[in-house]
Design a protein around this motif. Structure first.
Motif, short mmCIF file in Angstrom:
data_model
loop_
_atom_site.label_atom_id
_atom_site.label_comp_id
_atom_site.label_asym_id
_atom_site.label_seq_id
_atom_site.Cartn_x
_atom_site.Cartn_y
_atom_site.Cartn_z
N CYS A 12 0.68 -1.27 -0.02
CA CYS A 12 -0.08 -0.18 -0.10
C CYS A 12 0.84 1.48 0.06
N ILE A 13 1.78 1.21 0.72
CA ILE A 13 2.91 2.38 0.88
C ILE A 13 3.38 2.74 -0.45
N GLU A 16 0.96 3.94 -3.26
CA GLU A 16 0.71 5.27 -2.93
C GLU A 16 2.10 6.20 -3.29
N TYR A 32 0.62 7.76 5.80
CA TYR A 32 -0.05 6.34 5.61
C TYR A 32 -0.37 5.90 6.89
#
Length: 138
Positions: A12-13, A16, A32
């Protein structure tokens, strides 16, 4: 936090971060975690951060391996989810000695099932198989 959860957060990091300038990495990392219900322990936080930085530092090498082993697909045509799953797996296969090869591949396939399209798991598996063959040859 399980290793799978660590990978999920890492994915996810990285996903993004693809929408931001590289020099904003630390700020994006903090943002985050501000949006997450579960804040990792200090050790987990550091582990995820260190893997993220290590992947970003090796991005040219990782992306070249992906690009050279994705027959018929150039890196800029691969979806952001798939490419970041591949980046994590390639990093684990080559530089993270604590992760067995099969585990890195299986976890990438599971992430692809979770975050990719219906064809992502097979696509990721195929590219990783090609990368492993390339590594074994030389």
């Amino acid at each position: 936090m399980t290793r799978r959860e660590v990978r999920r957060h890492l994915f996810c990091i990285l996903f993004e971060s693809g929408f931001h300038d590289r020099n904003e990495c630390d700020d994006q990392y903090e943002l985050y975690w501000e949006r997450q219900e579960h804040v990792p322990s200090g050790e987990e936080y550091d582990e995820i951060y260190n893997k993220c930085v290590a992947i970003l530092e090796r991005l040219p090498d990782i992306d070249e391996l992906i690009d050279n082993n994705s027959k018929g697909w150039k890196l800029n045509r691969i979806g952001n989810a798939d490419v970041n799953i591949l980046r994590i797996a390639v990093y684990e296969i080559i530089w993270d000695e604590s992760v067995p090869l099969r585990v890195a591949i299986n976890e990438a396939i599971e992430l692809a099932k979770m975050y990719g399209t219906e064809n992502s798991a097979a696509f990721v598996n195929g590219i990783l198989a090609n990368i492993v063959k390339t590594i074994e040859k030389g």
